[in-house]
Design a protein around this motif. Structure first.
Motif, PDB file in Angstrom:
ATOM      1  N   UNK A  83       7.478  -0.764  -1.566  1.00  0.00           N
ATOM      2  CA  UNK A  83       7.826  -2.157  -1.856  1.00  0.00           C
ATOM      3  C   UNK A  83       8.636  -2.700  -0.662  1.00  0.00           C
ATOM      4  N   UNK A  84       7.927  -3.239   0.315  1.00  0.00           N
ATOM      5  CA  UNK A  84       8.554  -3.688   1.565  1.00  0.00           C
ATOM      6  C   UNK A  84       9.717  -4.645   1.362  1.00  0.00           C
ATOM      7  N   UNK A  85       9.546  -5.706   0.567  1.00  0.00           N
ATOM      8  CA  UNK A  85      10.666  -6.640   0.393  1.00  0.00           C
ATOM      9  C   UNK A  85      11.898  -5.968  -0.221  1.00  0.00           C
ATOM     10  N   UNK A  86      11.677  -5.095  -1.215  1.00  0.00           N
ATOM     11  CA  UNK A  86      12.828  -4.455  -1.875  1.00  0.00           C
ATOM     12  C   UNK A  86      13.534  -3.499  -0.903  1.00  0.00           C
ATOM     13  N   UNK A  87      12.743  -2.717  -0.138  1.00  0.00           N
ATOM     14  CA  UNK A  87      13.360  -1.770   0.808  1.00  0.00           C
ATOM     15  C   UNK A  87      14.113  -2.530   1.901  1.00  0.00           C
ATOM     16  N   UNK A  88      13.540  -3.646   2.337  1.00  0.00           N
ATOM     17  CA  UNK A  88      14.207  -4.430   3.388  1.00  0.00           C
ATOM     18  C   UNK A  88      15.551  -4.952   2.883  1.00  0.00           C
ATOM     19  N   UNK A  89      15.566  -5.425   1.649  1.00  0.00           N
ATOM     20  CA  UNK A  89      16.827  -5.936   1.086  1.00  0.00           C
ATOM     21  C   UNK A  89      17.870  -4.818   0.989  1.00  0.00           C
ATOM     22  N   UNK A  90      17.426  -3.654   0.485  1.00  0.00           N
ATOM     23  CA  UNK A  90      18.364  -2.520   0.358  1.00  0.00           C
ATOM     24  C   UNK A  90      18.862  -2.074   1.734  1.00  0.00           C
ATOM     25  N   UNK A  91      17.936  -2.033   2.705  1.00  0.00           N
ATOM     26  CA  UNK A  91      18.307  -1.577   4.051  1.00  0.00           C
ATOM     27  C   UNK A  91      19.300  -2.548   4.683  1.00  0.00           C
ATOM     28  N   UNK A 123       0.646  -1.762  -9.647  1.00  0.00           N
ATOM     29  CA  UNK A 123       1.198  -3.099  -9.944  1.00  0.00           C
ATOM     30  C   UNK A 123       1.813  -3.759  -8.705  1.00  0.00           C
ATOM     31  N   UNK A 124       2.151  -2.965  -7.707  1.00  0.00           N
ATOM     32  CA  UNK A 124       2.768  -3.558  -6.510  1.00  0.00           C
ATOM     33  C   UNK A 124       1.746  -4.304  -5.654  1.00  0.00           C
ATOM     34  N   UNK A 176       1.369  -8.128  -5.958  1.00  0.00           N
ATOM     35  CA  UNK A 176       2.572  -8.826  -5.499  1.00  0.00           C
ATOM     36  C   UNK A 176       2.738  -8.725  -3.976  1.00  0.00           C
ATOM     37  N   UNK A 177       2.313  -7.594  -3.394  1.00  0.00           N
ATOM     38  CA  UNK A 177       2.649  -7.345  -1.988  1.00  0.00           C
ATOM     39  C   UNK A 177       1.522  -7.613  -1.000  1.00  0.00           C
ATOM     40  N   UNK A 178       0.281  -7.517  -1.468  1.00  0.00           N
ATOM     41  CA  UNK A 178      -0.842  -7.573  -0.524  1.00  0.00           C
ATOM     42  C   UNK A 178      -1.660  -8.834  -0.739  1.00  0.00           C
ATOM     43  N   UNK A 179      -1.956  -9.529   0.346  1.00  0.00           N
ATOM     44  CA  UNK A 179      -2.729 -10.768   0.240  1.00  0.00           C
ATOM     45  C   UNK A 179      -4.077 -10.482  -0.425  1.00  0.00           C
ATOM     46  N   UNK A 180      -4.500 -11.373  -1.291  1.00  0.00           N
ATOM     47  CA  UNK A 180      -5.769 -11.296  -2.023  1.00  0.00           C
ATOM     48  C   UNK A 180      -5.888 -10.030  -2.868  1.00  0.00           C
ATOM     49  N   UNK A 181      -4.767  -9.362  -3.132  1.00  0.00           N
ATOM     50  CA  UNK A 181      -4.799  -8.144  -3.954  1.00  0.00           C
ATOM     51  C   UNK A 181      -5.635  -7.036  -3.338  1.00  0.00           C
ATOM     52  N   UNK A 182      -5.786  -7.042  -2.033  1.00  0.00           N
ATOM     53  CA  UNK A 182      -6.605  -6.006  -1.384  1.00  0.00           C
ATOM     54  C   UNK A 182      -5.790  -4.717  -1.214  1.00  0.00           C
ATOM     55  N   UNK A 183      -6.479  -3.596  -1.241  1.00  0.00           N
ATOM     56  CA  UNK A 183      -5.771  -2.311  -1.232  1.00  0.00           C
ATOM     57  C   UNK A 183      -5.903  -1.543   0.070  1.00  0.00           C
ATOM     58  N   UNK A 184      -6.364  -2.188   1.141  1.00  0.00           N
ATOM     59  CA  UNK A 184      -6.525  -1.488   2.418  1.00  0.00           C
ATOM     60  C   UNK A 184      -7.893  -0.838   2.523  1.00  0.00           C
ATOM     61  N   UNK A 185      -8.129  -0.210   3.672  1.00  0.00           N
ATOM     62  CA  UNK A 185      -9.480   0.262   3.992  1.00  0.00           C
ATOM     63  C   UNK A 185      -9.560   1.778   4.131  1.00  0.00           C
TER      64      UNK A 185
END
Ligand code: PLP
Length: 401
Positions: free
Chosen positions: A168-176, A299-300, A303-312
């Motif tokens: 969860x990039x946003x959450x880790x960034x806030x904690x960091x 579920x992340x 919220x985190x990835x544009x268009x709900x894509x899961x990578x390649x």
């Protein structure tokens, strides 16, 4: 050129430094020149002194390389961008730019690319820095570690390699940030089409441009994007270490970048389809892909990835160990058994042998990597053909399980 010069002299200078004509090329040039001639000694002095932008020497700046860095900056954001001879050099530069001092700590996500872990252990730990690996997928553990360690820098990838756990990039960034750390995100696997870490407050973003940005398996490079306050230290480091990108590679990567918006969504869609079909085939112990129903951080994604894509990337657990995997790799006809991701063709990698070779069996087990784990970096081919090739190879490998 002076026509009175001897032939030997004219041979050296003929055709060079012709003043620019009206009309400029639609595609930017590959500028191979090592050095540049500012319009006057005063201008050279101002450029070398840093009072003026301009070109003097290609280890300091090169127009073709700058064009690539600026193109990636326009996609990712950030205020400063520069490019390197590989992704590893960009990661080294980002960590260095946080100005770590003996006694400081660096936190890296446990599932980081193997060579990035080796880099911090072999190049930063000996300088007196404490290197802490933490499972940043788990927010409670991340909070505990960051509050206790209070690191100088935190480095992570959103999609872990090879098991595709989702941080969860946003959450880790806030904690960091709350712990006083600077945040570096390796966005190689997600690309700015899925995640733009500056939008959630990252301080620096790095790419192995060798991968999706370039996309054709024929150029290595790295890009570092940063907020403006890092520009001076990054530029100084690059000038002195000299890990610059060559203009020809920069040009190739820049050309590849133009089709990222066509290639990457297709690769992600292929991967999503393959993940479901490979799971349904019953041929694998496990299929790892962020959009599968059993994925722990499913579920992340929305919220985190544009268009709900899961990578390649899809990662498979073959029944059996090394022998079965070797047979699987030998039997592939279309999928290329080679150690990279992001190319237009599908690639298979055995982490135990390649990306996670330096980790002990126990360290790999803690990450969830087994002797049967195989990473598939999905390409743009017809998904039916990729599926048929993987299934045929898995059937052949079953005899060795
Ligand atoms: N980051 C990630 C996520 C990678 O997968 C890689 C290479 O595989 C790197 C960085 C290093 O990049 P390069 O090989 O361009 O040095």
């Amino acid at each position: 050129m002076d026509n009175r010069w001897e032939l030997d002299t004219r041979l050296v200078h003929a055709g060079e430094r012709i003043p620019p004509q009206a009309g400029y090329p639609t595609v930017h040039d590959i500028v191979v020149s090592n050095s540049f001639v500012p319009e006057s000694p005063e201008a050279a002095d101002a450029i070398l002194g840093g009072q003026r932008q301009g070109y003097t020497y290609s280890r300091h700046n090169n127009p073709t390389v700058d064009a690539l860095a600026e193109a990636v900056r326009q996609l990712e954001g950030g205020e400063f961008a520069t490019a390197y001879g590989s992704g590893m050099a960009a990661i080294h530069a980002a960590l260095w730019a946080t100005k770590p001092r003996p006694g400081d700590a660096i936190v890296v996500s446990r599932d980081l690319y193997g060579a990035s872990i080796n880099l911090v252990q072999e190049f930063f730990a000996p300088l007196g820095l404490r290197v802490v690996q933490a499972d940043l997928v788990d927010l409670d553990q991340a909070r505990r570690v960051l509050e206790t360690v209070r690191p100088k820098a935190v480095l992570f990838e959103i999609l872990s390699n090879p098991l595709l756990r989702v941080i969860d990039g946003p959450a880790i960034t806030e904690l960091a940030h709350a712990a006083g750390a600077e945040v570096i995100v390796d966005n190689t696997f997600t690309t700015p089409l899925l995640v733009r870490p500056f939008e959630f407050g990252a301080d620096m973003v790095v790419h192995s441009a060798t991968k999706y940005l370039s996309g054709h398996g024929d150029a290595m490079g790295g890009v570092l994007l940063a907020q403006g306050r890092y520009a001076e230290v990054i530029h100084r480091q690059q000038k002195l270490l000299g890990a610059v990108l060559g203009p020809f590679e920069a040009w190739l990567i820049h050309r590849g970048l133009k089709t990222l918006g066509l290639r990457f969504p297709r690769q992600c869609d292929n991967a999503a389809t393959l993940a479901v079909r490979l799971l349904e085939s019953g041929r694998f112990r496990r299929v790892h892909y962020p959009l599968l129903p059993d994925h722990p951080e499913r579920e992340r994604i929305a919220r985190l990835m544009a268009h709900g894509r899961g990578g390649a990337v899809v990662t498979l657990e073959l029944p059996g160990g090394r022998d079965a995997v070797f047979e699987f790799l030998r039997r592939l006809q279309l999928v290329v058994p080679a150690t990279t991701v992001g190319d237009v063709y599908t690639l298979a990698l055995y982490p135990v042998m390649a990306s996670h070779r330096s980790q002990t069996r126990e360290e790999r087990a803690a990450m969830g990597i087994t002797e049967g784990t195989v990473r598939i970096a999905v390409g743009i081919e017809a998904v039916e053909d990729i599926f048929a090739d993987l299934i045929a190879a898995a059937e052949a490998a079953a005899a060795h399980a």
